[in-house]
Design a protein around this motif. Sequence first.
Motif, PDB file in Angstrom:
ATOM      1  N   LYS A  40      19.775   7.227  15.298  1.00 59.86           N
ATOM      2  CA  LYS A  40      20.126   8.311  14.370  1.00 59.86           C
ATOM      3  C   LYS A  40      21.648   8.426  14.240  1.00 59.86           C
ATOM      4  CE  LYS A  40      16.026  11.143  15.067  1.00 59.86           C
ATOM      5  NZ  LYS A  40      15.496  12.403  15.625  1.00 59.86           N
ATOM      6  N   THR A  41      22.342   8.300  15.373  1.00 59.50           N
ATOM      7  CA  THR A  41      23.805   8.369  15.359  1.00 59.50           C
ATOM      8  C   THR A  41      24.381   7.211  14.556  1.00 59.50           C
ATOM      9  OG1 THR A  41      23.830   9.475  17.502  1.00 59.50           O
ATOM     10  CG2 THR A  41      25.873   8.401  16.807  1.00 59.50           C
ATOM     11  N   GLU A  42      23.850   6.011  14.770  1.00 57.17           N
ATOM     12  CA  GLU A  42      24.323   4.846  14.020  1.00 57.17           C
ATOM     13  C   GLU A  42      24.036   4.994  12.537  1.00 57.17           C
ATOM     14  OE1 GLU A  42      22.744   1.264  15.715  1.00 57.17           O
ATOM     15  OE2 GLU A  42      23.682   1.643  17.658  1.00 57.17           O
ATOM     16  N   LEU A  43      22.878   5.533  12.187  1.00 55.30           N
ATOM     17  CA  LEU A  43      22.530   5.738  10.778  1.00 55.30           C
ATOM     18  C   LEU A  43      23.467   6.759  10.139  1.00 55.30           C
ATOM     19  CD1 LEU A  43      20.730   5.191   8.359  1.00 55.30           C
ATOM     20  CD2 LEU A  43      19.143   6.925   9.240  1.00 55.30           C
ATOM     21  N   ARG A  44      23.742   7.844  10.850  1.00 56.47           N
ATOM     22  CA  ARG A  44      24.680   8.849  10.319  1.00 56.47           C
ATOM     23  C   ARG A  44      26.056   8.241  10.087  1.00 56.47           C
ATOM     24  NH1 ARG A  44      22.403  12.190  14.497  1.00 56.47           N
ATOM     25  NH2 ARG A  44      20.831  13.528  13.580  1.00 56.47           N
ATOM     26  N   GLN A  45      26.519   7.437  11.053  1.00 55.64           N
ATOM     27  CA  GLN A  45      27.836   6.801  10.918  1.00 55.64           C
ATOM     28  C   GLN A  45      27.848   5.833   9.740  1.00 55.64           C
ATOM     29  OE1 GLN A  45      30.691   7.502  12.730  1.00 55.64           O
ATOM     30  NE2 GLN A  45      31.614   6.306  11.117  1.00 55.64           N
ATOM     31  N   PHE A  46      26.771   5.065   9.588  1.00 53.66           N
ATOM     32  CA  PHE A  46      26.659   4.138   8.460  1.00 53.66           C
ATOM     33  C   PHE A  46      26.722   4.890   7.136  1.00 53.66           C
ATOM     34  CE2 PHE A  46      23.948   2.106   5.273  1.00 53.66           C
ATOM     35  CZ  PHE A  46      24.614   0.895   5.117  1.00 53.66           C
ATOM     36  N   LEU A  47      25.959   5.972   7.039  1.00 57.25           N
ATOM     37  CA  LEU A  47      25.952   6.757   5.799  1.00 57.25           C
ATOM     38  C   LEU A  47      27.308   7.392   5.532  1.00 57.25           C
ATOM     39  CD1 LEU A  47      22.442   8.425   6.071  1.00 57.25           C
ATOM     40  CD2 LEU A  47      23.129   6.554   4.554  1.00 57.25           C
ATOM     41  N   GLN A  48      27.964   7.851   6.588  1.00 55.33           N
ATOM     42  CA  GLN A  48      29.297   8.425   6.429  1.00 55.33           C
ATOM     43  C   GLN A  48      30.271   7.359   5.931  1.00 55.33           C
ATOM     44  OE1 GLN A  48      31.066   9.856  10.080  1.00 55.33           O
ATOM     45  NE2 GLN A  48      32.290  11.366   8.975  1.00 55.33           N
ATOM     46  N   ASN A  49      30.190   6.154   6.480  1.00 49.48           N
ATOM     47  CA  ASN A  49      31.054   5.050   6.035  1.00 49.48           C
ATOM     48  C   ASN A  49      30.791   4.683   4.585  1.00 49.48           C
ATOM     49  OD1 ASN A  49      32.145   4.944   8.605  1.00 49.48           O
ATOM     50  ND2 ASN A  49      30.959   3.167   9.238  1.00 49.48           N
ATOM     51  N   GLU A  50      29.526   4.633   4.197  1.00 48.84           N
ATOM     52  CA  GLU A  50      29.181   4.301   2.816  1.00 48.84           C
ATOM     53  C   GLU A  50      29.674   5.379   1.853  1.00 48.84           C
ATOM     54  OE1 GLU A  50      27.808   1.355   1.619  1.00 48.84           O
ATOM     55  OE2 GLU A  50      28.311   0.792   3.683  1.00 48.84           O
ATOM     56  N   ASN A  51      29.556   6.635   2.248  1.00 47.12           N
ATOM     57  CA  ASN A  51      30.076   7.729   1.410  1.00 47.12           C
ATOM     58  C   ASN A  51      31.588   7.629   1.264  1.00 47.12           C
ATOM     59  OD1 ASN A  51      27.673   9.017   0.732  1.00 47.12           O
ATOM     60  ND2 ASN A  51      27.658  10.215   2.612  1.00 47.12           N
ATOM     61  N   GLN A  52      32.257   7.272   2.343  1.00 51.63           N
ATOM     62  CA  GLN A  52      33.714   7.117   2.283  1.00 51.63           C
ATOM     63  C   GLN A  52      34.085   5.963   1.354  1.00 51.63           C
ATOM     64  OE1 GLN A  52      35.605   6.496   6.070  1.00 51.63           O
ATOM     65  NE2 GLN A  52      37.612   7.002   5.281  1.00 51.63           N
ATOM     66  N   LYS A  53      33.361   4.858   1.434  1.00 52.84           N
ATOM     67  CA  LYS A  53      33.616   3.730   0.525  1.00 52.84           C
ATOM     68  C   LYS A  53      33.430   4.157  -0.928  1.00 52.84           C
ATOM     69  CE  LYS A  53      31.997   0.078   3.616  1.00 52.84           C
ATOM     70  NZ  LYS A  53      30.949  -0.941   3.788  1.00 52.84           N
ATOM     71  N   ALA A  54      32.376   4.917  -1.187  1.00 50.60           N
ATOM     72  CA  ALA A  54      32.107   5.383  -2.555  1.00 50.60           C
ATOM     73  C   ALA A  54      33.234   6.284  -3.052  1.00 50.60           C
ATOM     74  CB  ALA A  54      30.766   6.106  -2.608  1.00 50.60           C
ATOM     75  N   ARG A  55      33.753   7.152  -2.176  1.00 47.11           N
ATOM     76  CA  ARG A  55      34.865   8.028  -2.571  1.00 47.11           C
ATOM     77  C   ARG A  55      36.117   7.212  -2.870  1.00 47.11           C
ATOM     78  NH1 ARG A  55      32.811  11.243   1.681  1.00 47.11           N
ATOM     79  NH2 ARG A  55      34.508  10.554   3.023  1.00 47.11           N
ATOM     80  N   VAL A  56      36.392   6.192  -2.056  1.00 55.91           N
ATOM     81  CA  VAL A  56      37.556   5.335  -2.296  1.00 55.91           C
ATOM     82  C   VAL A  56      37.404   4.613  -3.633  1.00 55.91           C
ATOM     83  CG1 VAL A  56      38.770   3.265  -1.509  1.00 55.91           C
ATOM     84  CG2 VAL A  56      38.201   5.061   0.126  1.00 55.91           C
ATOM     85  N   GLN A  57      36.214   4.076  -3.885  1.00 54.25           N
ATOM     86  CA  GLN A  57      35.979   3.383  -5.154  1.00 54.25           C
ATOM     87  C   GLN A  57      36.135   4.332  -6.333  1.00 54.25           C
ATOM     88  OE1 GLN A  57      32.094   1.690  -4.483  1.00 54.25           O
ATOM     89  NE2 GLN A  57      32.957  -0.273  -3.834  1.00 54.25           N
ATOM     90  N   ALA A  58      35.647   5.552  -6.210  1.00 54.16           N
ATOM     91  CA  ALA A  58      35.794   6.537  -7.285  1.00 54.16           C
ATOM     92  C   ALA A  58      37.261   6.879  -7.507  1.00 54.16           C
ATOM     93  CB  ALA A  58      34.988   7.791  -6.962  1.00 54.16           C
ATOM     94  N   THR A  59      38.016   6.986  -6.425  1.00 48.79           N
ATOM     95  CA  THR A  59      39.446   7.283  -6.535  1.00 48.79           C
ATOM     96  C   THR A  59      40.178   6.144  -7.229  1.00 48.79           C
ATOM     97  OG1 THR A  59      39.385   8.648  -4.549  1.00 48.79           O
ATOM     98  CG2 THR A  59      41.538   7.827  -5.230  1.00 48.79           C
ATOM     99  N   VAL A  60      39.879   4.918  -6.845  1.00 49.54           N
ATOM    100  CA  VAL A  60      40.519   3.761  -7.475  1.00 49.54           C
ATOM    101  C   VAL A  60      40.158   3.703  -8.949  1.00 49.54           C
ATOM    102  CG1 VAL A  60      40.539   1.223  -7.534  1.00 49.54           C
ATOM    103  CG2 VAL A  60      40.735   2.423  -5.350  1.00 49.54           C
ATOM    104  N   HIS A  61      38.910   3.970  -9.263  1.00 51.87           N
ATOM    105  CA  HIS A  61      38.483   3.968 -10.665  1.00 51.87           C
ATOM    106  C   HIS A  61      39.237   5.038 -11.451  1.00 51.87           C
ATOM    107  CE1 HIS A  61      35.950   3.560 -14.176  1.00 51.87           C
ATOM    108  NE2 HIS A  61      35.759   4.858 -14.145  1.00 51.87           N
TER     109      HIS A  61
END
Length: 92
Positions: free
Chosen positions: A19-40
């Motif tokens: 569960k901890t690893e899944l939460r961290q993975f989802l948090q990382n993916e959300n951060q990537k999405a925010r970075v991509q949105a910012t770059v866009h």
Amino acid sequence: MDNLSLETADLDKLNDQDKTELRQFLQNENQKARVQATVHSLTDVCFRKCITGSIRNGKLDKTEESCMANCAERFFDVSTLTMKHLQNIRQN
């Protein structure tokens, strides 16, 4: 059973470490999405501001190139200042 119940039931089967690893993975993916949105967003704002004519030969002219670089630098400067300000608020 609807999808939400199925997903909740599947999550309940995970151990605490998973569960901890899944939460961290989802948090990382959300951060990537925010970075991509910012770059866009940055690309869109700077392109609209700086590119006034048509792009010839796949290259920007010198003024457009300079404008794009300055626009990106100012964007990052403002982002950095905003983050510092928010950190100061959080600390106080």
